[in-house]
Scaffold this active site. Structure first.
Site, PDB file in Angstrom:
ATOM      1  N   HIS A   1       0.837  -1.207   0.000  1.00  0.00           N
ATOM      2  CA  HIS A   1       0.000   0.000   0.000  1.00  0.00           C
ATOM      3  C   HIS A   1       0.868   1.253   0.000  1.00  0.00           C
ATOM      4  O   HIS A   1       2.007   1.236   0.447  1.00  0.00           O
ATOM      5  CB  HIS A   1      -0.909   0.026   1.229  1.00  0.00           C
ATOM      6  CG  HIS A   1      -0.149   0.147   2.524  1.00  0.00           C
ATOM      7  ND1 HIS A   1       0.435  -0.945   3.140  1.00  0.00           N
ATOM      8  CD2 HIS A   1       0.153   1.222   3.301  1.00  0.00           C
ATOM      9  CE1 HIS A   1       1.056  -0.537   4.243  1.00  0.00           C
ATOM     10  NE2 HIS A   1       0.908   0.771   4.362  1.00  0.00           N
TER      11      HIS A   1
ATOM     12  N   HIS B   1       5.676   6.457  -0.890  1.00  0.00           N
ATOM     13  CA  HIS B   1       6.458   5.217  -0.849  1.00  0.00           C
ATOM     14  C   HIS B   1       5.553   4.042  -0.509  1.00  0.00           C
ATOM     15  O   HIS B   1       4.493   4.208   0.080  1.00  0.00           O
ATOM     16  CB  HIS B   1       7.576   5.316   0.200  1.00  0.00           C
ATOM     17  CG  HIS B   1       7.074   5.301   1.613  1.00  0.00           C
ATOM     18  ND1 HIS B   1       6.522   6.423   2.207  1.00  0.00           N
ATOM     19  CD2 HIS B   1       6.998   4.302   2.530  1.00  0.00           C
ATOM     20  CE1 HIS B   1       6.156   6.108   3.443  1.00  0.00           C
ATOM     21  NE2 HIS B   1       6.412   4.836   3.665  1.00  0.00           N
TER      22      HIS B   1
END
Length: 190
Positions: free
Chosen positions: A51, A128
């Protein structure tokens, strides 16, 4: 499906640490899970789904978090993300991660949710996707980067679609056992 025995959804009045995750489309998710599993088998650490954190964790009541999430998701479309490099950070939560290009789409979604959730950032948003959680030494982190590139040598140039957003409650729990997906929103195709 889940690694906890009871998925107890938080009640509306309960305060909790809420986060919004952007999740990659199925093919990218499968690829990332394979890589993450390979890294865990060598370096340990808890299991979690690939995720990109959009916002959070922010302390809100369940009702408030859900309302804000739904309002912010409305009408959003599938958007692209592009990997840049494998990087390491200094915390358990950012031990080894895939840094993503700070594209207008990725940054735009983040600031859109910041506004809806009333989130003020002290540091710029760093898009990220974590590959490994853990308290690793610098030496181990460098080994993990090498291992990631061995397991998937083009991971740092992959591009993929983000096709859903998820509202999670993510208490500060290194086992992740208390992390629960509260709601998900499937983004409209273009």
């Amino acid at each position: 499906m889940s690694h906890h025995t009871i998925d107890r959804k938080p009640s509306g009045d309960e305060e909790g640490a809420y986060a919004v995750w952007a999740t990659p489309s199925k093919d990218a998710k499968i690829r990332l899970k394979k890589l993450m599993s390979g890294l865990r088998s060598k370096f340990g650490g808890p299991k979690f789904d690939p995720h990109l954190t959009v916002v959070g964790p922010i302390s809100l009541t369940g009702k408030d978090a859900t309302e804000k999430f739904r309002a912010a998701c409305r009408g959003l479309k599938v958007y692209p993300a592009q990997a840049q490099e494998i990087s390491t950070g200094n915390s358990f939560w950012q031990s080894v991660y895939l840094r993503l290009d700070a594209t207008p789409e990725v940054l735009g979604i983040s600031s859109h949710f910041d506004e809806h959730f009333g989130n003020t950032r002290t540091t710029p948003y760093l898009p990220h996707m974590s590959l490994l959680y853990g308290d690793l030494t610098d030496e181990e982190k460098n080994e993990a980067i090498d291992e990631a590139k061995t397991l998937d040598d083009t991971i740092d140039s992959m591009s993929f679609a983000i096709d859903r957003l998820e509202l999670y409650i993510t208490p500060d729990d290194k086992t992740l056992k208390s992390w629960i997906k509260v709601e998900e929103y499937v983004l409209c195709a273009h």
